[in-house]
Design an enzyme around this catalytic site. Structure first.
Site, PDB file in Angstrom:
ATOM      1  N   ASP A  60      -2.519   6.771   0.988  1.00 32.47           N
ATOM      2  CA  ASP A  60      -2.493   7.975   1.818  1.00 32.47           C
ATOM      3  C   ASP A  60      -1.646   7.794   3.081  1.00 32.47           C
ATOM      4  OD1 ASP A  60      -3.713  10.584   2.738  1.00 32.47           O
ATOM      5  OD2 ASP A  60      -4.422   9.239   4.324  1.00 32.47           O
ATOM      6  N   LEU A  61      -1.824   6.692   3.762  1.00 34.48           N
ATOM      7  CA  LEU A  61      -1.107   6.493   5.035  1.00 34.48           C
ATOM      8  C   LEU A  61       0.404   6.424   4.808  1.00 34.48           C
ATOM      9  CD1 LEU A  61      -1.556   6.034   8.092  1.00 34.48           C
ATOM     10  CD2 LEU A  61      -1.424   3.586   7.632  1.00 34.48           C
TER      11      LEU A  61
ATOM     12  N   LYS B 113       2.039   7.934  21.340  1.00 38.82           N
ATOM     13  CA  LYS B 113       2.203   9.327  21.763  1.00 38.82           C
ATOM     14  C   LYS B 113       3.066   9.400  23.022  1.00 38.82           C
ATOM     15  CE  LYS B 113      -1.957  11.172  19.692  1.00 38.82           C
ATOM     16  NZ  LYS B 113      -1.330  12.227  18.873  1.00 38.82           N
TER      17      LYS B 113
ATOM     18  N   HIS C 292      -8.958   3.529  20.235  1.00 40.59           N
ATOM     19  CA  HIS C 292      -8.116   4.551  20.880  1.00 40.59           C
ATOM     20  C   HIS C 292      -8.550   4.855  22.320  1.00 40.59           C
ATOM     21  CE1 HIS C 292      -6.674   5.079  16.885  1.00 40.59           C
ATOM     22  NE2 HIS C 292      -7.700   5.770  16.452  1.00 40.59           N
TER      23      HIS C 292
ATOM     24  N   GLY D 270       0.840  -1.204   0.000  1.00 34.18           N
ATOM     25  CA  GLY D 270       0.000   0.000   0.000  1.00 34.18           C
ATOM     26  C   GLY D 270       0.872   1.249   0.000  1.00 34.18           C
TER      27      GLY D 270
ATOM     28  N   THR E 218       1.619   3.300  -2.213  1.00 30.34           N
ATOM     29  CA  THR E 218       1.163   4.473  -2.967  1.00 30.34           C
ATOM     30  C   THR E 218      -0.023   5.150  -2.267  1.00 30.34           C
ATOM     31  OG1 THR E 218      -0.262   3.029  -4.270  1.00 30.34           O
ATOM     32  CG2 THR E 218       1.900   3.536  -5.202  1.00 30.34           C
TER      33      THR E 218
ATOM     34  N   LYS F  54      -5.736  -0.259  11.891  1.00 32.23           N
ATOM     35  CA  LYS F  54      -7.167  -0.288  12.121  1.00 32.23           C
ATOM     36  C   LYS F  54      -7.875   0.048  10.795  1.00 32.23           C
ATOM     37  CE  LYS F  54      -8.930   4.226  13.154  1.00 32.23           C
ATOM     38  NZ  LYS F  54      -9.613   5.166  13.955  1.00 32.23           N
TER      39      LYS F  54
HETATM   40  P1  NAP Z   1      -5.537   4.197   0.444  1.00 29.85           P
HETATM   41  O1  NAP Z   1      -5.053   5.588   0.299  1.00 29.85           O
HETATM   42  O2  NAP Z   1      -6.819   3.790  -0.181  1.00 29.85           O
HETATM   43  O3  NAP Z   1      -4.365   3.240  -0.098  1.00 29.85           O
HETATM   44  C1  NAP Z   1      -4.541   1.881  -0.302  1.00 29.85           C
HETATM   45  C2  NAP Z   1      -3.251   1.284  -0.813  1.00 29.85           C
HETATM   46  O4  NAP Z   1      -3.478  -0.088  -1.088  1.00 29.85           O
HETATM   47  C3  NAP Z   1      -2.774   1.916  -2.090  1.00 29.85           C
HETATM   48  O5  NAP Z   1      -1.356   2.000  -2.062  1.00 29.85           O
HETATM   49  C4  NAP Z   1      -3.190   0.901  -3.162  1.00 29.85           C
HETATM   50  O6  NAP Z   1      -2.305   1.040  -4.220  1.00 29.85           O
HETATM   51  C5  NAP Z   1      -2.992  -0.387  -2.382  1.00 29.85           C
HETATM   52  N1  NAP Z   1      -3.781  -1.498  -2.894  1.00 29.85           N
HETATM   53  C6  NAP Z   1      -5.116  -1.552  -3.113  1.00 29.85           C
HETATM   54  N2  NAP Z   1      -5.470  -2.754  -3.593  1.00 29.85           N
HETATM   55  C7  NAP Z   1      -4.330  -3.477  -3.688  1.00 29.85           C
HETATM   56  C8  NAP Z   1      -4.050  -4.779  -4.119  1.00 29.85           C
HETATM   57  N3  NAP Z   1      -4.989  -5.626  -4.577  1.00 29.85           N
HETATM   58  N4  NAP Z   1      -2.763  -5.200  -4.077  1.00 29.85           N
HETATM   59  C9  NAP Z   1      -1.778  -4.388  -3.628  1.00 29.85           C
HETATM   60  N5  NAP Z   1      -1.997  -3.134  -3.200  1.00 29.85           N
HETATM   61  C10 NAP Z   1      -3.255  -2.686  -3.237  1.00 29.85           C
HETATM   62  O7  NAP Z   1      -5.649   3.773   1.973  1.00 29.85           O
HETATM   63  P2  NAP Z   1      -4.844   4.391   3.222  1.00 29.85           P
HETATM   64  O8  NAP Z   1      -5.577   5.578   3.707  1.00 29.85           O
HETATM   65  O9  NAP Z   1      -3.406   4.515   2.874  1.00 29.85           O
HETATM   66  O10 NAP Z   1      -5.055   3.269   4.314  1.00 29.85           O
HETATM   67  C11 NAP Z   1      -4.367   2.029   4.317  1.00 29.85           C
HETATM   68  C12 NAP Z   1      -4.839   1.220   5.512  1.00 29.85           C
HETATM   69  O11 NAP Z   1      -4.526   1.936   6.700  1.00 29.85           O
HETATM   70  C13 NAP Z   1      -6.344   0.975   5.552  1.00 29.85           C
HETATM   71  O12 NAP Z   1      -6.598  -0.253   6.173  1.00 29.85           O
HETATM   72  C14 NAP Z   1      -6.856   2.104   6.447  1.00 29.85           C
HETATM   73  O13 NAP Z   1      -8.047   1.779   7.084  1.00 29.85           O
HETATM   74  C15 NAP Z   1      -5.711   2.192   7.444  1.00 29.85           C
HETATM   75  N6  NAP Z   1      -5.601   3.492   8.099  1.00 29.85           N
HETATM   76  C16 NAP Z   1      -5.364   4.621   7.374  1.00 29.85           C
HETATM   77  C17 NAP Z   1      -5.229   5.830   8.015  1.00 29.85           C
HETATM   78  C18 NAP Z   1      -4.937   7.096   7.252  1.00 29.85           C
HETATM   79  O14 NAP Z   1      -4.722   8.121   7.899  1.00 29.85           O
HETATM   80  N7  NAP Z   1      -4.892   7.072   5.954  1.00 29.85           N
HETATM   81  C19 NAP Z   1      -5.342   5.912   9.402  1.00 29.85           C
HETATM   82  C20 NAP Z   1      -5.581   4.749  10.127  1.00 29.85           C
HETATM   83  C21 NAP Z   1      -5.693   3.547   9.464  1.00 29.85           C
HETATM   84  P3  NAP Z   1      -2.608   0.611  -5.720  1.00 29.85           P
HETATM   85  O15 NAP Z   1      -3.922   1.187  -6.117  1.00 29.85           O
HETATM   86  O16 NAP Z   1      -1.427   1.154  -6.459  1.00 29.85           O
HETATM   87  O17 NAP Z   1      -2.612  -0.870  -5.695  1.00 29.85           O
END
Ligand code: NAP
Length: 483
Positions: A21-22, A181, A239, A17, A19, A147
């Site tokens: 947001d996290l 934290k 949390h 993942g 690429t 999460k």
């Molecule tokens: P996101 O922006 O939707 O990114 C998802 C990532 O997964 C992308 O890099 C996507 O890249 C990759 N992906 C999707 N399908 C895939 C597949 N079949 N094979 C390989 N890679 C795949 O999500 P995110 O916000 O980064 O969140 C990631 C996780 O962290 C989630 O479980 C989210 O609930 C958790 N989380 C995020 C945050 C936050 O602040 N963003 C906070 C807490 C928890 P490609 O499209 O290039 O494959």
């Protein structure tokens, strides 16, 4: 005081993942800061993996942009280049067969191997299975999962079982960034490294505890996800439950991952089932700054809560008689996360004319600025007789540590370094997480079975009136929500 940076062992960290947001906002910028601080060895590798087909230089360029956006634009170019040189990229579809041999070829023997699953939980099983079947992960590898870890006990158990097919519990790092934290860890230091507080840390001396996590933003672009989740699943089950555990737990026999987590688990298991009168749900209305919750989630019939306040009881010797009030919501007056321990008032006042002593409060602030603050009663200065006045004793950690706060590692940085060190103390264990769902499931089920609508509240307020009444009826009041 200058904090010491102890370099971690050499490692290969794969970010699935990469690429997303996290990864762009937290994981890679966090690793960069640790690199600059001298904690990440220059020989370490960060290997990005996602479906996007791009080469290493495109990935590095993207991460350069992420660092400029989320760390700063005045970075030392040589240092930034050295960090970017540690990055690799492998296109991989978690559900496909391509890319895994290439990933395997990148992994160096004899260094720590960690795999960050920064993808939707529905992909955890696929990734775990392929890491095992391609021989990429072994018994010493670590995986990091984010999460939401399930949406109820059944799904959390299923996820735990899926991961357990390929990884032992001591290889699984379930992240709750609140635990990373500085102040949260300081809470343990303050409680267990000082004699001052622990004798008072019980129902005899603590009147009640408040935990508030308030946000000013609405659900933003996460409307669809949030509407299937709500404040209890999004904030309380994870949390806030973790914060409650750290305040309420017994001293562990040792600061060791399982000893700490055993004590947290006991707290969750001691939580009494919640009474329906002890919970208030709310939804923000529209206001001058934007639409209301129903419009934000594009679901006019939604009963999902964007605010929740509740009163929890811990049924054990230490805490029976001390309620724990939890409150969290979106579009509130200020962005703040804090814990307030309100002690009982002195049993008798000897100061007839000077006023009644007020209860001491300990405020533990997690954001926006981390720190602790105690209120104490003193004599008002001057010759006006013995008049009492309440004053704060401030302790901002940034000040105490001789920095302006910018050097303090972000929670993610600290937690990723703990993964490399193999220290699970600040990560949730599977049984802890399941126990937390076991407590919240009936609360959610009872609500789903009813027809009542969430209480409306104005954006920029402290939440619905009913939430204020939850404390008023106990002759208490919430601490004002302020940054
Ligand atoms: P996101 O922006 O939707 O990114 C998802 C990532 O997964 C992308 O890099 C996507 O890249 C990759 N992906 C999707 N399908 C895939 C597949 N079949 N094979 C390989 N890679 C795949 O999500 P995110 O916000 O980064 O969140 C990631 C996780 O962290 C989630 O479980 C989210 O609930 C958790 N989380 C995020 C945050 C936050 O602040 N963003 C906070 C807490 C928890 P490609 O499209 O290039 O494959």
């Amino acid at each position: 005081m200058v904090s010491r940076t102890i370099p971690v062992e050499d490692f290969d960290l794969v970010i699935f993942g990469a690429t997303g947001d996290l990864a762009r906002r937290k994981i890679v910028p966090g690793l960069y800061r640790r690199f600059v601080a001298g904690q990440m060895p220059a020989s370490a590798q960060i290997i990005g993996a996602a479906r996007t087909r791009q080469d290493e230089s495109a990935f590095r360029a993207d991460m350069r942009g992420a660092i400029a956006e989320f760390v700063g634009r005045d970075e030392d170019e040589a240092q930034l280049d050295a960090f970017l040189a540690t990055l690799r990229y492998v296109p991989i579809d978690a559900r496909g067969t391509d890319g895994w041999p290439e990933l395997s070829a990148h992994m160096r023997p004899g260094v720590v191997h960690a795999f960050y699953f920064s993808v939707a939980p529905s992909l955890f099983g696929d990734i775990a299975e392929r890491l095992a079947s391609h021989g990429i992960a072994d018994a010493d590898s670590r995986i990091v999962v984010e999460k939401p870890f399930g949406r109820d006990l059944v799904t959390a158990r299923a996820l735990n079982a899926t991961l357990a097919q390929h990884f032992a519990e001591n290889q699984i790092y379930r992240i709750d960034h609140y635990l990373g934290k500085e102040t949260v860890q300081n809470l343990m230091a303050v409680r267990f490294a000082n004699i001052l507080f622990e004798p008072l840390w019980n129902a005899q001396y603590v009147d009640h505890v408040q935990i508030t996590v308030a946000e000013t933003v609405g659900v933003g672009g996460r409307g669809e996800y949030y509407d299937h989740s709500g404040a209890i699943r999004d904030m309380v089950q994870n949390h806030m439950m973790q914060l409650l555990c750290l305040i309420a737990m017994e001293p562990p026999y040792h600061f060791d991952p399982d000893a700490v987590r055993d004590e947290k688990l006991k707290v969750i298991r001691a939580l009494e089932p919640l009474d329906a009168d002890d919970i208030v749900r709310g939804q923000y209305q529209d206001g001058p700054d934007g639409p209301g919750y129903l419009q934000d989630v594009e679901n006019p019939l939604s009963r999902t809560e964007s605010f929740v306040a509740l009163k929890a009881h811990i049924a054990n010797w230490r805490w029976t008689g001390t309620p724990f009030y939890l409150r969290t919501g979106k579009r509130l007056r200020a962005r703040t996360s804090e814990i307030v321990i309100t002690f009982r008032e002195p049993p008798h006042s000897i100061f007839d004319d000077g006023g009644t002593p007020k209860a001491n409060q300990m405020v533990i602030k997690l954001q926006p600025n981390e720190g602790m603050n105690m209120t104490v009663m003193i004599k008002e200065p001057g010759p006006g007789g013995m008049r009492l006045v309440q004053v704060p004793l401030d302790m901002s950690f940034a000040d105490a540590l001789g920095s302006n706060g910018t050097d303090m590692p972000d929670a993610y940085e600290r937690l990723i370094m703990d993964v490399i060190r193999g220290n699970q103390t600040l990560f949730m264990r599977g049984d802890e997480l399941e126990a937390a769902w076991a407590w919240t499931d009936p609360i959610i089920a009872a609500w789903d079975a009813g027809t009542r609508l969430p209480e409306p509240y104005d954006p920029g307020s402290s939440g619905p009136e009913e939430a204020l009444r939850l404390l008023h009826r106990d002759n208490r009041r919430w601490r004002e929500i302020r940054a």
